[in-house]
Enzyme design. Structure first.
Site, mmCIF file in Angstrom:
data_model
loop_
_atom_site.group_PDB
_atom_site.id
_atom_site.type_symbol
_atom_site.label_atom_id
_atom_site.label_comp_id
_atom_site.label_asym_id
_atom_site.label_seq_id
_atom_site.Cartn_x
_atom_site.Cartn_y
_atom_site.Cartn_z
ATOM 1 N N HIS A 1 0.835 -1.206 0.000
ATOM 2 C CA HIS A 1 0.000 0.000 0.000
ATOM 3 C C HIS A 1 0.876 1.264 0.000
ATOM 4 O O HIS A 1 0.706 2.153 -0.845
ATOM 5 C CB HIS A 1 -0.905 -0.030 1.240
ATOM 6 C CG HIS A 1 -1.814 1.149 1.375
ATOM 7 N ND1 HIS A 1 -3.120 1.135 0.938
ATOM 8 C CD2 HIS A 1 -1.617 2.397 1.879
ATOM 9 C CE1 HIS A 1 -3.674 2.319 1.171
ATOM 10 N NE2 HIS A 1 -2.782 3.105 1.745
ATOM 11 N N GLU A 2 1.818 1.302 0.925
ATOM 12 C CA GLU A 2 2.674 2.500 1.011
ATOM 13 C C GLU A 2 3.578 2.618 -0.210
ATOM 14 O O GLU A 2 3.880 3.724 -0.666
ATOM 15 C CB GLU A 2 3.493 2.497 2.307
ATOM 16 C CG GLU A 2 2.658 2.514 3.595
ATOM 17 C CD GLU A 2 1.637 3.641 3.667
ATOM 18 O OE1 GLU A 2 1.838 4.694 3.031
ATOM 19 O OE2 GLU A 2 0.605 3.464 4.358
ATOM 20 N N HIS B 1 1.693 4.541 -2.793
ATOM 21 C CA HIS B 1 1.769 6.005 -2.581
ATOM 22 C C HIS B 1 3.130 6.534 -3.057
ATOM 23 O O HIS B 1 3.207 7.540 -3.757
ATOM 24 C CB HIS B 1 1.606 6.338 -1.095
ATOM 25 C CG HIS B 1 0.193 6.288 -0.588
ATOM 26 N ND1 HIS B 1 -0.809 7.060 -1.121
ATOM 27 C CD2 HIS B 1 -0.384 5.569 0.418
ATOM 28 C CE1 HIS B 1 -1.950 6.827 -0.461
ATOM 29 N NE2 HIS B 1 -1.715 5.921 0.467
ATOM 30 N N GLU C 1 -4.860 7.813 -2.981
ATOM 31 C CA GLU C 1 -5.328 6.544 -2.418
ATOM 32 C C GLU C 1 -5.625 5.532 -3.527
ATOM 33 O O GLU C 1 -5.489 4.324 -3.322
ATOM 34 C CB GLU C 1 -6.558 6.800 -1.538
ATOM 35 C CG GLU C 1 -6.982 5.618 -0.697
ATOM 36 C CD GLU C 1 -6.079 5.324 0.504
ATOM 37 O OE1 GLU C 1 -5.099 6.075 0.739
ATOM 38 O OE2 GLU C 1 -6.345 4.320 1.198
#
Lengths: 501, 501
Positions: free
Chosen positions: A265-266, A269, A295
């Site tokens: 997830h990170e 980003h 997101e």
């Protein structure tokens, strides 16, 4: 492509000035990263003053009357499309900042400094009444703030626009209602299903080895270590610029899959940030589009790549090298473990990709009513618990696991939560456009080719910076208006198959 | 003690304004620490812009006309002694910054950005001519800079005052000449001596274990981990505030003693910073006195504590626990190893506490002649090598090990070097005053009591912040004017005994 034109002097002056504003903003980002990841605990009093000094001068520069003059001069100037975008973004930032009196900015800042420890204490003591008075004050201050920015608009709409400036609240509301209406029955069906998904990741997983594995995942996905680093933090986040985009993650010995997913997830980003055009650093063309789009990038990597069968076919051998204890696991079992729906989970940050949105809907409905004056602060716990029961079939037994679990309101962040769901929805839409363009991604991922995803996103999303508004960017990248269709199709198909529905 | 008086409004306004200036300065410090210790290499372009944004706005705030107005108003105001000190320090910072035109500041900044890679390349290629032209430019720019600050003063004197504002250059020169005159024969005597000091630290020392041992040293000395941390950096330094003072160190498998000493040295700097009054954070009473005093603190801990017999009696058992390979070493042998004079060493940062000052004298004499126009840049290598031969009896075989070894001139830092020696000299004077007050420190160190040193320095030096000028602070802490007597007595006694002179 727009023709090269001589930029007006006011444009050059504005850009030059904004570069300093932007440099200060990124400097503040470094101070925050350091505070979360590196700073010894006792450093807080000095760090608060350093951050306040940087944000005060940034605010002063952004709201400077010179900026208003340059913007006035540029009103009827003959600008290229890109220059128009730059002016639009700076104008918006300037006007919103200039409309709010400095006293109110200071008052909100002081109140959130006061609110944070109260919230922590309330959560530790499981006593909402400790947090309630300061929450009430914050709501009043943020309503006043919204009133200054746009006295004619709905206050919640104005606050929402701090996090997502270009998708209007009606769109957000429509999408969230649709998620609620379609996911509540789906989750019920899953609860009623007899299927039990496999979980080969049972037991204890050494945390240092998990950290090595997190680096493996980042290597596999193609993280650019020349421009990034990974560290641990209690609340994972990513921050930085296109030259230096860092990720953080965290490890629980009993939840190795959570750590993979949080790392992926990170990464999503950070990959967005790293894909912003380097030569535009310091102006809006080199900045990311707001929270929904950000997101969408993290969720695309997390859900559409990390939670896919193909990913586990590729990556499971690396897991087994680090953790021989899962030697017998099959990719299908790992895939199931990464997609289990947690029927009894009360905590947003531990939720699966389906029930997650119900956590968001609860918060959205409550914060909106709070700002609109339709719900009293003292009634939040009951409203919260009722909604959990209604949408998820579970009821928190205390407020620590209920309405006190998230930090956002103690920061005065009302209107932030919806962007989490909007981002997931957009992720599915962008993923569909990506496959439309390059064919099935799974086949490439099975061959270990993740660049197909990263490169496409860079060309179609990242490289645009903040040139387009959110709806424009969605159309540019996907050829369609923003829609929840793809997300709903995706979850119905995936979970229908997994749970034999 | 001064009576409490109502501060004039201009004073409060000035202090408030200066707190922002100070917060920005410390924010820049965090950006630099991160750049040296944490930042991925590719982050440089963005970091340069962030640092430049912060230092530009800091400079603008410091030189603001409002500051001049407040200072004018305070000219005849009725202030307490402490308030007078605050105004003196802010006035000095304001006036020096305001006198230099912004264009020249920018030009110097650009030229040093250009100089740094040229210096690196020159050192790598061992070719001074790569660095010479940009060094020449920098010298001209810094002369111009000095001319703006004080057209009536000697340019080198003005530059020196950037690093040591209150000890005049005559004092520095007198001290350095005395060091040269007394240490050159002492070093010659040592070279002629038949004594061979012991070195039980021969062989390879695992770097990770050295890092654990560095933490042990910091624990032993009483480093406050609640307000600090230790990391590795290619060029050890310390930075931060009284709330968060960090040290860095480095490790060479073949030189474990260097790593201890470097760690203790940086501890001394950090201990000073941590001893500054917390309640004065953000104004000069909470800032350290300049480089001479800072270096006196690091050298006191490094030389008078870390290189003492008593220290090794206390600490050697900890070394043996980490490194059983030195099990048979005696404290006396370890003490000798920590005090060996390296007769053939050409590199300043690897020098012992005696020859170190000859490295400084060489640089001081050369940079002074450069600024005064008595030496051409092209003649620096020969002048350098001649002086090494004269003062140390050794001649560099190339410029990489000669005049290209230090980074300082590529930063435009002329006048910095002397403060290293002045600090060592002051360390001996302060150490003598400490013993005058509390008795022999060795006896306490032998019992593992290092707080006696830290606490005394905190009360007598650190707590004063920048309240006193350097000469005043020296008198306040030692009861005497600044003198090299104690340092020379100390080295004659110590090395006379060690080398049977």
């Amino acid at each position: 492509m727009a023709e090269a034109k001589q930029a007006p002097d006011a444009y050059d002056a504005l850009l030059d000035h904004y570069e300093t504003v932007s440099g200060l903003g990124d400097a503040a980002g470094v101070l925050s990263w350091d505070q979360e990841v590196m700073m010894p605990e006792g450093g807080n009093p000095a760090r608060s003053k350093q951050k306040s000094a940087v944000s005060t001068v940034r605010h002063d520069l952004l709201t400077d009357e010179q900026v208003a003059d340059w913007l006035d001069e540029l009103d009827d100037a003959d600008l290229t499309d890109e220059q128009e975008s730059v002016v639009r973004e700076i104008r918006r930032a300037h006007e919103r900042a200039a409309r709010v009196p400095s006293d109110l900015v200071a008052e909100i800042s002081e109140k959130t400094s006061e609110a944070h420890p109260k919230w922590k204490e309330a959560r530790e003591e499981d006593d909402f009444s400790i947090f309630a008075p300061v929450l009430e004050d914050l709501i009043e201050l943020k309503k006043e703030y919204a009133e200054h920015i746009d006295p004619d608009a709905d206050a919640y709409e104005v606050l929402f626009a701090d996090y997502e400036p270009y998708l209007d609240l009606d769109t957000a509301e429509r999408v969230l209602e649709r998620l609620r209406d379609e996911l509540v029955p789906l989750i019920e069906d899953i609860r009623d299903s007899d299927v039990e998904l496999a979980d080969p990741f049972d037991g204890e997983f050494d945390v240092d080895t998990q950290e090595d594995l997190a680096r493996d995942v980042l290597d596999t996905l193609g993280y650019d270590w020349e421009h990034g680093r990974v560290d641990t933090a209690p609340h994972p986040f990513s921050s930085g610029t296109q030259f230096d985009a860092r990720v953080t993650t965290r490890f629980d010995p009993e939840k190795p899959v959570d750590a993979f997913m949080s790392t992926i997830h990170e990464f999503g980003h950070a990959r967005y940030t790293l894909g912003l055009p380097r030569e535009q650093y310091g102006n809006p063309l080199g900045e990311s589009r707001d929270l929904t789009v950000h997101e969408s990038q993290s969720r695309l990597w997390e859900n559409h790549v990390g939670r896919s069968r193909a990913f586990w076919e590729t990556f499971l051998p690396e897991v087994k090298e680090r953790f021989p204890q899962v030697e017998d696991a099959t990719p299908e079992e790992a895939f199931e473990a990464a997609n289990e729906i947690f029927e009894d989970n009360l905590i947003r940050v531990e939720a699966d990709e389906l029930t997650y949105h119900m956590h968001i809907v609860v918060r959205f409905e409550i914060e909106r009513e709070l700002i609109e004056g339709d719900l009293d602060v003292e009634d939040v716990p009951e409203a919260w618990n009722d909604k959990y029961e209604e949408y998820l079939g579970i009821r928190p037994e205390n407020d620590a696991e209920g309405c006190l679990q998230d930090i956002h309101w103690s920061h005065g962040s009302f209107g932030y939560f919806p962007t989490y769901s909007l981002g997931s929805v957009l992720a599915a839409q962008i993923h569909a456009a990506l496959e439309d363009d390059v064919g099935p991604v799974d086949e490439r991922v099975r061959e270990g080719d993740f660049d197909v995803v990263g490169d496409w996103l860079e060309s179609n999303v990242h490289q645009h910076g903040a040139r387009y508004t959110t709806p424009e960017l969605v159309r540019e990248a996907t050829g369609e208006d923003f829609t929840a269709d793809y997300f709903l199709d995706y979850v119905h198909e995936k979970y229908g198959e997994l749970y034999d529905l």
